[in-house]
Enzyme design. Structure first.
Site, PDB file in Angstrom:
ATOM      1  NE  ARG A  15      52.605  25.344  59.678  1.00 33.19           N
ATOM      2  CZ  ARG A  15      51.845  24.878  60.221  1.00 33.19           C
ATOM      3  NH1 ARG A  15      50.851  24.585  61.074  1.00 33.19           N
ATOM      4  NH2 ARG A  15      53.121  23.505  60.709  1.00 33.19           N
ATOM      5  CB  SER A 386      76.707  74.696  72.285  1.00 37.66           C
ATOM      6  OG  SER A 386      76.093  74.307  73.428  1.00 37.66           O
TER       7      SER A 386
END
Ligand code: UD1
Ligand code: MG
Length: 447
Positions: A15, A386
């Site tokens: 199932r 950064s």
């Protein structure tokens, strides 16, 4: 007490419409079978045998990893046949057997203990429950004294039997010797042509053994047969885990949006924002905060740290005390020591970030060359500008600075500044000349 357990997990799980064995589907980060084994262990059942289908090597490997024995049911001839297949693995065992379906992930040790005690009187008990919809469950028919008369599978039941609301959970407790003797008498003259475990009590009754019926909480013993039931079981398990976390002192703004794993450790006074997902192996220490939309797995967050919103912590991430991991930051197999910060758009993989270091927005540790992983070591108090790429293996010394936009390929000494970007040049008055030239060109074209 001398207890052994048999877990039936050899069914085809038709199932589910899936190639994967259904007991290997995860509920709260752990396979369904793992939940059943854990509940049995907690109930005090030491020896556990898992019945598997020939093709389910993954189920056997998983059972073994949890210290359970396994046997193969060569042909899927039914639940009664499956239980009988465990006999050789239990040769010489005398005591009480608890047989459980492998597809019952929500069962608790308390319920299994109650089933074991229910069998103490007669040597036989089953677990029953009242599901909201009896559907395909076996129906439990009791006699006037509350003992079991028989179990009828839904497919074999007539209309009045099907109207019964008490259903069979799939747990049987029996004296081991009697059980295997009864199992050898099972027949398969039923709608599915299978040897049903559910026929055992009727056989026992013929021999004068009564079967006790222990009624359990319906949500605990639901079977997982379809993907919809799997999703339902996940929902139930999440509710249980959230309730426990709240009770233990974790704060959650929107508990229903937080997904926990079976082993998530949230100490008291942690705060969890909305829509946070915990994969397996996460520990969050007191006073730490996990903000909205973060995804964590296999990591530890120390006291006072802040993670997210929108952070991703992968296995091996260790976030130190009061450290900050901000939005769109991914950390894998890396230690971020106390007070360090990586607040925006960063990838830290196979790295060590020293105490108090600051990792600027857009920093990437380039840890993989397509073959091997290499480590990046960032010293205490270092400042990474950064948009820097740190090409591993590489070390940035304590207190060093890396200029924004640098690609760092060799080690940087402690306290130094490393910059690798091209030097800035300035052309005075350039902009006005440029505008004048372009303006004239445009005017000419327009004519
Ligand atoms: C079974 C019970 C039913 C009960 C329900 C509870 C029987 C005949 N029926 O039905 O009364 O209400 O569980 O959830 O027992 N398995 C094997 N070998 C097999 C067949 C099944 O190992 O040959 C295993 C499956 O993997 C599963 C368990 O036995 O873990 C139960 O089988 P399943 O097909 O789910 O039975 P249900 O139809 O749910
Ligand atoms: Mg089932």
């Amino acid at each position: 007490m001398n207890w052994a357990g048999i877990i039936l997990a050899a069914g085809e799980g038709k199932r589910m419409k899936s190639a994967k064995p259904k007991v290997m589907y995860a509920i709260a980060g752990r396979p369904v079978l793992g939940h059943v084994i854990a509940a049995m262990r907690e109930a005090g059942i030491g020896k556990i045998v898992v019945v598997t289908s020939p093709s389910a090597a993954a189920v056997r490997a998983y059972a073994e990893s949890l210290g359970a024995a396994h046997v193969v049911q060569e042909q899927q001839l039914g639940t009664g046949h499956a239980a009988a297949c465990a006999a050789p693995a239990l040769a010489g065992f005398s005591g009480t057997l608890l047989i459980n379906n492998g597809d019952m992930p929500l069962v608790t040790s308390d319920t299994l203990k109650a089933a074991l005690s229910a069998a103490e009187g007669t040597g036989l008990a089953i677990v029953a429950f009242q599901p909201p919809d009896a559907g395909a469950y076996g129906r439990v028919l009791c006699d006037a004294n509350g003992y079991l008369d028989r179990i009828v599978e839904a497919k074999d039941a007539n209309e009045s039997e099907r109207a019964t609301t008490l259903c069979n959970a799939g747990t049987v407790v029996a004296d081991a010797r009697n059980f295997f003797c009864w199992a050898s008498k099972l027949e398969n003259g039923n709608a599915q042509g299978e040897f049903y475990l559910t026929d055992i009590p009727a056989i026992a009754k013929r021999e004068g053994v009564r079967c006790a019926v222990m009624e359990a909480d319906a949500t605990e013993v639901m079977g997982v047969n379809t993907r919809a039931e799997l999703a339902d079981a996940e929902t139930q398990m999440q509710q249980r885990l959230r309730a426990k976390a709240l009770e233990d002192g974790a704060g959650m703004t929107a508990p229903r949006t937080v997904f926990l794993s079976f082993d998530t450790v949230l100490e008291s006074d942690v705060q969890i924002g909305p829509f946070v997902v915990f994969g397996p192996g996460v520990t969050v220490r007191s006073g730490a905060e996990i903000r909205a939309f973060s995804h964590l797995e296999g990591c530890t967050i120390e006291r006072g740290a802040i993670v997210g919103p929108y952070a991703r912590l992968r296995p091996g991430a260790q976030i130190g005390e009061n450290a900050h991991i901000g939005n769109f930051v991914e950390v894998k197999n890396s230690t971020v020591q106390k007070d360090a910060k990586a607040n925006h758009l960063t990838y830290l993989g196979d790295a060590q970030v020293g105490a108090g270091a600051n990792i600027g927005a857009g920093t990437i540790t380039c840890n993989y060359d397509g073959f091997d992983k290499q480590r990046t070591d960032i010293g205490a108090g270092a400042f990474i500008g950064s948009n820097s790429a740190l090409v591993a293996p590489v070390k940035i010394g304590d207190g060093a600075y890396v200029g924004a936009g640098s690609v760092i390929t060799s080690d940087v000494s402690g306290g130094a500044l490393a910059v690798t970007r091209a030097e800035q040049k300035e052309h005075a008055g350039w902009a006005a000349k440029f505008r004048a030239r372009k303006g004239a060109e445009k005017a000419k074209k327009g004519n």
